[in-house]
Design an enzyme around this catalytic site. Structure first.
Site, PDB file in Angstrom:
ATOM      1  N   GLY A 125      28.950  86.803  37.082  1.00  0.00           N
ATOM      2  CA  GLY A 125      28.842  87.181  35.681  1.00  0.00           C
ATOM      3  C   GLY A 125      29.092  86.018  34.753  1.00  0.00           C
ATOM      4  N   GLU A 147      29.751  63.368  26.967  1.00  0.00           N
ATOM      5  CA  GLU A 147      29.116  63.641  28.256  1.00  0.00           C
ATOM      6  C   GLU A 147      27.743  64.293  28.047  1.00  0.00           C
ATOM      7  OE1 GLU A 147      30.571  65.308  32.518  1.00  0.00           O
ATOM      8  OE2 GLU A 147      30.913  66.626  30.814  1.00  0.00           O
ATOM      9  N   CYS A 160      29.501  65.207  38.054  1.00  0.00           N
ATOM     10  CA  CYS A 160      30.565  64.702  37.190  1.00  0.00           C
ATOM     11  C   CYS A 160      30.908  63.256  37.503  1.00  0.00           C
ATOM     12  CB  CYS A 160      31.811  65.580  37.309  1.00  0.00           C
ATOM     13  SG  CYS A 160      32.467  65.719  38.978  1.00  0.00           S
ATOM     14  N   LYS A 214      34.734  83.084  41.070  1.00  0.00           N
ATOM     15  CA  LYS A 214      33.550  83.244  40.218  1.00  0.00           C
ATOM     16  C   LYS A 214      32.683  81.990  40.302  1.00  0.00           C
ATOM     17  CE  LYS A 214      31.992  83.083  35.439  1.00  0.00           C
ATOM     18  NZ  LYS A 214      30.822  82.395  35.923  1.00  0.00           N
ATOM     19  N   GLY A 263      30.933  83.557  31.967  1.00  0.00           N
ATOM     20  CA  GLY A 263      32.265  83.009  31.794  1.00  0.00           C
ATOM     21  C   GLY A 263      33.111  83.746  30.778  1.00  0.00           C
ATOM     22  N   PRO A 264      32.570  84.026  29.584  1.00  0.00           N
ATOM     23  CA  PRO A 264      33.387  84.707  28.583  1.00  0.00           C
ATOM     24  C   PRO A 264      33.841  86.104  28.983  1.00  0.00           C
ATOM     25  CG  PRO A 264      31.514  83.609  27.549  1.00  0.00           C
ATOM     26  CD  PRO A 264      31.288  83.538  29.030  1.00  0.00           C
ATOM     27  N   GLU A 318      39.386  70.403  36.684  1.00  0.00           N
ATOM     28  CA  GLU A 318      38.515  69.256  36.945  1.00  0.00           C
ATOM     29  C   GLU A 318      37.391  69.309  35.925  1.00  0.00           C
ATOM     30  OE1 GLU A 318      39.306  66.948  38.959  1.00  0.00           O
ATOM     31  OE2 GLU A 318      40.980  67.973  39.936  1.00  0.00           O
ATOM     32  N   VAL A 324      33.739  87.454  32.762  1.00  0.00           N
ATOM     33  CA  VAL A 324      34.391  87.419  34.077  1.00  0.00           C
ATOM     34  C   VAL A 324      35.454  86.325  34.143  1.00  0.00           C
ATOM     35  CG1 VAL A 324      34.042  87.061  36.546  1.00  0.00           C
ATOM     36  CG2 VAL A 324      32.394  88.415  35.245  1.00  0.00           C
ATOM     37  N   GLY A 325      35.085  85.106  33.744  1.00  0.00           N
ATOM     38  CA  GLY A 325      36.050  84.017  33.786  1.00  0.00           C
ATOM     39  C   GLY A 325      37.260  84.297  32.906  1.00  0.00           C
TER      40      GLY A 325
END
Length: 478
Positions: free
Chosen positions: A202, A381, A280, A171, A204-205, A246, A207-208
């Site tokens: 798609g 961050e 990052c 994804k 995250g909530p 990561e 598909v992930g």
């Protein structure tokens, strides 16, 4: 542009027929449609990957090499097309996107060779027994990548997973799906066996989460925010999935009094503002010895103000657009927070509206001083073109400030004192330390962070080990 899922070798719409808008951040307008997939598409992708696994897992290493190397060649041949798609999609300058396409192809090429070199280990126990350790592929694995370096980090996960003999459900970020779609086309062009790589687009909530929750997807490799990483760990941990996370960073750049000051300043401008600060590994905290502080401050302010912000397709542009409106608003909110915490904005600190891109999401490179190491601006961050300046008197003070964060991804140290460089690097609580350089990468080295910056390491044999399970076999000789 119309983005499609890539499942079982075919480009297709989401099962539910739904799609969502994708924005060009430089113009703040919709330019593409992306599948709004859900668990149904993830299950289809898993089924395809599982069906392909028995043949792919036992395919000779040389054959895996040929496929992965062909993908690398396919990216190289279409480099400008990939780079333009990513520049439009993510907001970064086109010249920078071209450089990242080189690295994306290198990822496939590097792990193509790793497929042929990865080996089992054996240990003779005097004359009593011999132990050998098999490194066997896991099965179907999930790879979830972020929006800041879309194809670069997508390929960094997919390539070792495939090289180790796994099949993949992947994804990309919903904000930057374009190059993943083009990668699907390259996989078709090179004849990658159906189901070996499946790409589901798609949110995250949906598909992930479906990938992480899937009972038969045995490992998850994720790069993204620390909060999301915690959620993934909480979900996948009780399922005993292998996890590689990561996550975020709040990286210090430390300039000692004996540094090569011109090289340090020139490189620090890059560490601060490259890719709009959306890497990052970017250094967001600049720690300077008090004897050099005024000079470094003057140069950083001058050079930050001189950076060209605007059209990502213009070769003169050095800072492009922020990836999305929500992230743009988040970065601006942190600049306001810095002011509330007592910070003084020396450069930038404002939204910009370049000619022809008045509706785009641009922020001027921002330099702030006057903040202590424990404030939110210096511990959370921001992930944008914002840096803070702090001075230090002693090596001990510099170490204390540098380590005063929950994150531990990367640090950069500037000194010509060899003993100090080794001593200081060993005491920094970070997974990566660059001395007198930044982002000088060797793909064989372990990549990853300490503390809240993640779990596990990527790169080289570390990645191949993550995507395999060790099995020890002991043979008695007597």
């Amino acid at each position: 542009m119309k983005v499609l899922n890539f499942i079982n070798g075919e480009l297709q719409e989401a099962v539910n027929g739904q799609s969502m808008d994708n924005y060009n951040p430089a113009k703040g307008e919709v330019y593409a449609q992306v599948p709004d997939s859900d668990h149904q598409d993830v299950h289809l992708a898993y089924d395809a990957a599982q069906a392909a696994y028995p043949n792919w897992s036992v395919l000779p290493a040389e054959e895996k090499f040929k496929y992965l190397n062909a993908i690398a060649e396919g990216i190289d041949k279409r480099r400008d097309e990939f780079a333009l798609a990513e520049s439009i999609d993510q907001g970064k300058p086109f010249w920078l996107a071209k450089n990242e396409m080189i690295r994306s192809a290198q990822n496939f090429r590097f792990f193509a060779t790793a497929a042929m070199q990865f080996a089992s280990e054996s240990h003779a126990t005097e004359d009593r027994a011999i132990n050998y350790t098999l490194r066997q592929s896991i099965g179907v694995v999930g790879c979830i990548s972020p929006w800041n370096l879309p194809l670069y980090l997508f390929s960094w996960k997919i390539a070792p997973a495939l090289a180790a003999g796994n099949t993949v459900v992947a994804k990309p970020s919903e904000f930057t799906p374009a190059t993943a779609h083009l990668l699907s086309e390259v996989c078709q062009e090179v004849g990658l066996p159906h189901g070996v790589l499946n790409i589901v687009h798609g949110l995250g909530p949906k598909v992930g989460q479906a990938m992480v929750e899937h009972p038969r997807i045995k490992a998850i490799s994720f790069t993204g925010g620390t909060a999301t990483g915690k959620h993934i760990a909480a979900t996948a941990g009780p399922m005993f999935k292998k996890l590689s996370l990561e996550l975020g960073g709040k990286n210090p750049n430390i300039i000692f009094e004996d540094a090569d000051i011109e090289k340090a300043i020139k490189t620090t401008v890059n560490t601060s503002f490259l890719n709009q600060g959306e890497i990052c590994l970017c250094g967001s905290r600049l720690l300077v010895h008090e004897s050099l502080y005024d000079k470094v401050k003057e140069e950083m302010v001058k050079r930050a103000k001189a950076l060209v912000v605007g059209d990502p397709q213009d070769e003169k542009t050095r800072v492009g657009a922020i990836v999305s409106k929500p992230h743009y608003e988040k970065v601006l909110s942190y600049i306001e927070l810095a002011k509330q915490e007592g910070g003084r904005v020396l450069a930038g600190g404002e939204a910009l509206h370049p000619e022809g891109f008045e509706s785009g999401w641009f922020i001027a490179p921002t330099v702030i001083e006057g903040l202590g190491p424990a404030c939110r601006t210096n511990t959370e961050e921001i992930f944008g073109p914002v840096i803070t300046l702090m001075s230090f008197k002693t090596e001990e003070e510099a170490l204390q400030i540098a380590n005063a964060t929950e994150y531990g991804l990367a640090a950069t140290v500037w000194t010509e004192n060899l003993t100090r460089a080794h001593r200081f690097a060993s005491q920094l609580e970070f997974g990566i330390v660059w001395v007198n350089c930044w982002l000088l990468r060797d793909l064989r080295t372990p990549f990853g962070g300490a503390k809240s910056s993640g779990v596990g390491r990527e790169g080289g044999w570390e990645a191949m080990r993550f995507f395999t399970e060790p099995k020890n076999v002991c043979i008695a000789l007597k």
